[in-house]
Design a protein around this motif. Structure first.
Motif, PDB file in Angstrom:
ATOM      1  N   TRP A 176       0.858  -1.196   0.000  1.00 24.11           N
ATOM      2  CA  TRP A 176       0.000   0.000   0.000  1.00 24.11           C
ATOM      3  C   TRP A 176       0.888   1.238   0.000  1.00 24.11           C
ATOM      4  CZ3 TRP A 176      -4.413   2.413  -0.644  1.00 24.11           C
ATOM      5  CH2 TRP A 176      -4.744   3.551   0.081  1.00 24.11           C
ATOM      6  N   GLU A 177       0.718   2.081  -1.028  1.00 21.17           N
ATOM      7  CA  GLU A 177       1.409   3.359  -1.099  1.00 21.17           C
ATOM      8  C   GLU A 177       0.363   4.458  -1.133  1.00 21.17           C
ATOM      9  OE1 GLU A 177       5.235   3.610  -3.613  1.00 21.17           O
ATOM     10  OE2 GLU A 177       3.972   2.157  -4.664  1.00 21.17           O
ATOM     11  N   ALA A 178       0.630   5.539  -0.412  1.00 21.90           N
ATOM     12  CA  ALA A 178      -0.342   6.631  -0.362  1.00 21.90           C
ATOM     13  C   ALA A 178       0.374   7.966  -0.223  1.00 21.90           C
ATOM     14  CB  ALA A 178      -1.308   6.428   0.800  1.00 21.90           C
ATOM     15  N   TRP A 179      -0.200   8.970  -0.881  1.00 17.55           N
ATOM     16  CA  TRP A 179       0.287  10.336  -0.812  1.00 17.55           C
ATOM     17  C   TRP A 179      -0.894  11.240  -0.417  1.00 17.55           C
ATOM     18  CZ3 TRP A 179       1.587   6.809  -4.419  1.00 17.55           C
ATOM     19  CH2 TRP A 179       2.925   6.647  -4.803  1.00 17.55           C
ATOM     20  N   LEU A 180      -0.728  12.046   0.608  1.00 12.57           N
ATOM     21  CA  LEU A 180      -1.730  13.045   0.963  1.00 12.57           C
ATOM     22  C   LEU A 180      -1.116  14.435   0.882  1.00 12.57           C
ATOM     23  CD1 LEU A 180      -3.663  11.568   4.033  1.00 12.57           C
ATOM     24  CD2 LEU A 180      -4.637  12.225   1.823  1.00 12.57           C
ATOM     25  N   PRO A 181      -1.829  15.407   0.293  1.00 13.99           N
ATOM     26  CA  PRO A 181      -1.299  16.773   0.241  1.00 13.99           C
ATOM     27  C   PRO A 181      -1.258  17.411   1.623  1.00 13.99           C
ATOM     28  CG  PRO A 181      -3.536  16.684  -0.630  1.00 13.99           C
ATOM     29  CD  PRO A 181      -3.115  15.276  -0.400  1.00 13.99           C
ATOM     30  N   ILE A 182      -0.212  18.194   1.861  1.00 15.67           N
ATOM     31  CA  ILE A 182      -0.059  18.959   3.100  1.00 15.67           C
ATOM     32  C   ILE A 182       0.375  20.372   2.735  1.00 15.67           C
ATOM     33  CG2 ILE A 182       0.439  16.961   4.565  1.00 15.67           C
ATOM     34  CD1 ILE A 182       3.413  17.621   4.306  1.00 15.67           C
ATOM     35  N   ALA A 428      -3.063   6.989  -4.394  1.00 20.79           N
ATOM     36  CA  ALA A 428      -2.745   5.720  -3.746  1.00 20.79           C
ATOM     37  C   ALA A 428      -2.543   4.626  -4.781  1.00 20.79           C
ATOM     38  CB  ALA A 428      -3.860   5.326  -2.776  1.00 20.79           C
ATOM     39  N   VAL A 429      -1.720   3.658  -4.419  1.00 15.43           N
ATOM     40  CA  VAL A 429      -1.472   2.465  -5.238  1.00 15.43           C
ATOM     41  C   VAL A 429      -1.591   1.260  -4.320  1.00 15.43           C
ATOM     42  CG1 VAL A 429       0.171   1.252  -6.694  1.00 15.43           C
ATOM     43  CG2 VAL A 429       0.067   3.751  -6.759  1.00 15.43           C
ATOM     44  N   LEU A 430      -2.437   0.304  -4.682  1.00 14.76           N
ATOM     45  CA  LEU A 430      -2.666  -0.895  -3.897  1.00 14.76           C
ATOM     46  C   LEU A 430      -2.168  -2.112  -4.667  1.00 14.76           C
ATOM     47  CD1 LEU A 430      -3.926  -2.354  -1.435  1.00 14.76           C
ATOM     48  CD2 LEU A 430      -6.092  -2.394  -2.707  1.00 14.76           C
ATOM     49  N   ASN A 431      -1.148  -2.752  -4.110  1.00  8.38           N
ATOM     50  CA  ASN A 431      -0.586  -3.965  -4.726  1.00  8.38           C
ATOM     51  C   ASN A 431      -0.232  -3.734  -6.196  1.00  8.38           C
ATOM     52  OD1 ASN A 431       0.284  -6.572  -4.218  1.00  8.38           O
ATOM     53  ND2 ASN A 431      -1.592  -7.510  -4.989  1.00  8.38           N
ATOM     54  N   GLY A 432       0.341  -2.562  -6.484  1.00  6.91           N
ATOM     55  CA  GLY A 432       0.774  -2.219  -7.829  1.00  6.91           C
ATOM     56  C   GLY A 432      -0.291  -1.617  -8.711  1.00  6.91           C
ATOM     57  N   THR A 433      -1.538  -1.545  -8.248  1.00  6.24           N
ATOM     58  CA  THR A 433      -2.637  -1.003  -9.053  1.00  6.24           C
ATOM     59  C   THR A 433      -3.013   0.383  -8.547  1.00  6.24           C
ATOM     60  OG1 THR A 433      -3.533  -3.210  -9.464  1.00  6.24           O
ATOM     61  CG2 THR A 433      -5.020  -1.345  -9.789  1.00  6.24           C
ATOM     62  N   PRO A 434      -2.926   1.417  -9.396  1.00  6.14           N
ATOM     63  CA  PRO A 434      -3.328   2.754  -8.954  1.00  6.14           C
ATOM     64  C   PRO A 434      -4.839   2.815  -8.732  1.00  6.14           C
ATOM     65  CG  PRO A 434      -2.840   2.758 -11.300  1.00  6.14           C
ATOM     66  CD  PRO A 434      -2.445   1.415 -10.792  1.00  6.14           C
ATOM     67  N   LEU A 435      -5.249   3.536  -7.709  1.00  6.80           N
ATOM     68  CA  LEU A 435      -6.660   3.650  -7.373  1.00  6.80           C
ATOM     69  C   LEU A 435      -7.221   4.954  -7.929  1.00  6.80           C
ATOM     70  CD1 LEU A 435      -6.710   2.346  -3.696  1.00  6.80           C
ATOM     71  CD2 LEU A 435      -6.802   1.074  -5.856  1.00  6.80           C
ATOM     72  N   HIS A 437     -10.900   7.272  -9.012  1.00  5.07           N
ATOM     73  CA  HIS A 437     -12.327   7.554  -8.931  1.00  5.07           C
ATOM     74  C   HIS A 437     -12.947   6.843  -7.729  1.00  5.07           C
ATOM     75  CE1 HIS A 437     -15.960   9.258 -10.343  1.00  5.07           C
ATOM     76  NE2 HIS A 437     -16.473   8.156 -10.908  1.00  5.07           N
ATOM     77  N   GLU A 438     -13.912   5.977  -7.932  1.00  4.33           N
ATOM     78  CA  GLU A 438     -14.642   5.368  -6.818  1.00  4.33           C
ATOM     79  C   GLU A 438     -13.830   4.319  -6.069  1.00  4.33           C
ATOM     80  OE1 GLU A 438     -18.297   3.950  -8.388  1.00  4.33           O
ATOM     81  OE2 GLU A 438     -19.178   5.958  -8.579  1.00  4.33           O
ATOM     82  N   ALA A 439     -12.691   3.913  -6.612  1.00  2.00           N
ATOM     83  CA  ALA A 439     -11.834   2.965  -5.894  1.00  2.00           C
ATOM     84  C   ALA A 439     -10.976   3.646  -4.839  1.00  2.00           C
ATOM     85  CB  ALA A 439     -10.923   2.224  -6.877  1.00  2.00           C
ATOM     86  N   LEU A 440     -10.944   4.984  -4.878  1.00  3.91           N
ATOM     87  CA  LEU A 440     -10.115   5.769  -3.963  1.00  3.91           C
ATOM     88  C   LEU A 440     -11.020   6.516  -3.003  1.00  3.91           C
ATOM     89  CD1 LEU A 440      -7.209   6.705  -3.298  1.00  3.91           C
ATOM     90  CD2 LEU A 440      -7.570   8.595  -4.904  1.00  3.91           C
ATOM     91  N   ASP A 441     -10.829   6.322  -1.709  1.00  2.64           N
ATOM     92  CA  ASP A 441     -11.663   6.937  -0.677  1.00  2.64           C
ATOM     93  C   ASP A 441     -10.841   8.010   0.032  1.00  2.64           C
ATOM     94  OD1 ASP A 441     -13.658   7.508   1.071  1.00  2.64           O
ATOM     95  OD2 ASP A 441     -13.688   5.556   2.068  1.00  2.64           O
ATOM     96  N   THR A 442     -11.159   9.269  -0.187  1.00  2.00           N
ATOM     97  CA  THR A 442     -10.415  10.372   0.410  1.00  2.00           C
ATOM     98  C   THR A 442     -11.369  11.334   1.110  1.00  2.00           C
ATOM     99  OG1 THR A 442     -10.540  11.736  -1.598  1.00  2.00           O
ATOM    100  CG2 THR A 442      -8.635  10.268  -1.382  1.00  2.00           C
ATOM    101  N   GLY A 443     -10.816  12.145   1.995  1.00  2.00           N
ATOM    102  CA  GLY A 443     -11.639  13.135   2.682  1.00  2.00           C
ATOM    103  C   GLY A 443     -10.793  14.123   3.444  1.00  2.00           C
TER     104      GLY A 443
END
Length: 455
Positions: A176-182, A428-435, A437-443
């Motif tokens: 699991w890789e994830a980037w959040l803006p700060i 985000a990238v999950l197991n090599g697959t970029p997430l 639209h609806e596969a990505l849950d952000t808030g």
């Protein structure tokens, strides 16, 4: 090193063969992809042409995620609100370019948010669709205080989250890789503090062009969150009193494919806009005036679905905050005025949401601001004072994470990004697959908002 897929979008301007374009425009994506398969085997294909085909293939993959409504479904949504709304009225709106649609599977499909866009212009042949409530009175009071005091300052605390969509994770040990803006260290922001974050986060340098906190861990760690606090200061500039230096800098005046291109259409438009202008301030103001009085707001699909955003905005007269900003930036650069991107969040004492705007440079004053979508909104409501305010000025209701358009993250995200051009809510990238639209849950959650000097 893995190739950056997102870099392929820069070659969209190279174009694709006419038969592929015809199939694409007709929404026959299956046939277009078969033709692309054949072309990619040909050795005569130059690298930019190959890249353009691969980028177009990615665009075609995404378009059906946003243009989801058939004609019958679109009409049903309208009749749910206005029962006697007719099919003929819907067709008249399409003929007048009031609805965003395109062909998918050779049939018209309407943007999933088309009805919200109609609400913004109830007087433009869309009877019965009342606009959403507006807080223009509070905004005008804030801007008046800013002009009177010379500045306004606030301290803001936000919590951001990124996760796979519910039910997507089947293996908690998946990578699991994830980037959040700060918040970035920039003209408006200071006192940036990371108050809390999911362990293991890697914070990008304060001056990163698209600043993030990054995790590389397992899916069991998702969601990833970060809570940060920062001080934002908005200084007021009287644009009528500026006296620019006789020599202006030349940075940030170049093209940047695929969306900041000096096309014949835009060169001719810019020449007409600034024909009677003397000096960079007059030119930038004329460009801002043109964009804000000739462009109407329309919700957009993901920018990864769009081609040559600035020119298409000029041709259609429609765009959202980022689309209008790119048109302003492109026209300024054609006129020799340095201009660049800023984006992140618009944060009120009640909530936070995505927003984009522009900067332009006037020596000796430095970087100034232009919020064309807020200017267009003010024009729509007949508020000239507010429209003029957002040429040269913003407000303190901002979180700036991005200071460049189409820039890499830290570390680079070389998979197809959810937004290859901007980063407002995370990647985000999950197991090599970029997430996407609806596969990505952000808030983003507003934790605290404090005016340093209440008004």
């Amino acid at each position: 090193m893995k190739q950056d897929c997102n870099a392929l979008f820069a070659d969209l301007a190279a174009g694709v063969p006419a038969d592929v374009r015809r199939l694409y425009d007709a929404g026959d994506f299956d046939a277009a992809n078969r033709r692309i398969d054949g072309l990619l085997t040909q050795t005569r294909l130059p690298e930019p042409g190959r890249n353009a085909l691969l980028a177009l293939r990615e665009i075609m993959r995404r378009i059906p995620q946003y243009y989801t409504l058939t004609r019958e479904q679109a009409l049903a949504q309208m009749q749910a609100e206005v029962p006697d709304f007719t099919a003929e009225e819907l067709d008249a709106l399409v003929a007048a370019d009031r609805l965003d649609w395109r062909y998918v599977d050779r049939e018209p499909r309407y943007l999933d948010r088309f009805l919200n866009a109609l609400r913004l212009y109830p007087d433009m042949n869309a009877r019965g669709f009342a606009p959403d409530p507006s807080e223009t009175e509070n905004r005008d009071r804030m801007l008046a205080a800013m002009r009177e005091r010379g500045e306004l300052t606030a301290q803001i605390t936000l919590k951001a989250t990124v996760a796979p969509a519910p039910g997507l994770v089947t293996d908690p040990n998946a990578e699991w890789e994830a980037w959040l803006p700060i918040p970035a260290d920039c003209e408006q922001q200071s006192g940036i503090e990371i108050l809390d974050a999911t362990p293991g986060g890697r914070i990008a340098p304060a001056d990163a062009p698209q600043r993030t906190i990054y995790w590389k861990t397992t899916a069991a760690q998702a969601p990833c969150t970060v809570t940060y606090r920062y001080r934002v200061r908005a200084e007021y500039h009287d644009m009528d009193s500026l006296v620019p230096d006789p020599v202006q800098p030349g940075f940030f005046t170049r093209e940047q494919a695929p969306h900041i291109l000096f096309t014949p259409w835009l060169r001719a438009l810019c020449a007409r806009i600034i024909a009677d202008c003397d000096g960079p301030v007059e030119k930038a103001r004329a460009i801002y005036d043109y964009v804000t009085t000739n462009t109407n707001y329309r919700y957009q699909p993901a920018y990864a679905c769009l081609e040559n955003i600035s020119e298409n905005c000029a041709k259609s007269g429609w765009g959202d905050c980022g689309v209008m900003s790119l048109l302003f930036i492109t026209l300024c650069r054609i006129a020799g005025i340095p201009a660049r991107w800023q984006s992140g969040l618009y944060v009120t004492p009640k909530e936070a949401g995505c927003h984009d705007w522009a900067q332009f440079y006037i020596a000796p004053y430095g970087w100034l601001w232009a919020d064309c979508s807020f200017g267009s909104s003010a024009h729509r409501f007949g508020c000239e004072e507010r429209r003029r305010h957002f040429f040269g000025n913003l407000d303190p209701l901002r979180m700036v994470a991005n200071r460049e358009f189409y820039a890499q993250l830290t570390p680079p995200d070389n998979a197809w990004r959810n937004d290859p051009y901007d980063n407002q809510m995370g990647e985000a990238v999950l197991n090599g697959t970029p997430l996407h639209h609806e596969a990505l849950d952000t808030g983003v959650e507003l934790v605290a908002f404090t005016w340093e000097t209440p008004f």
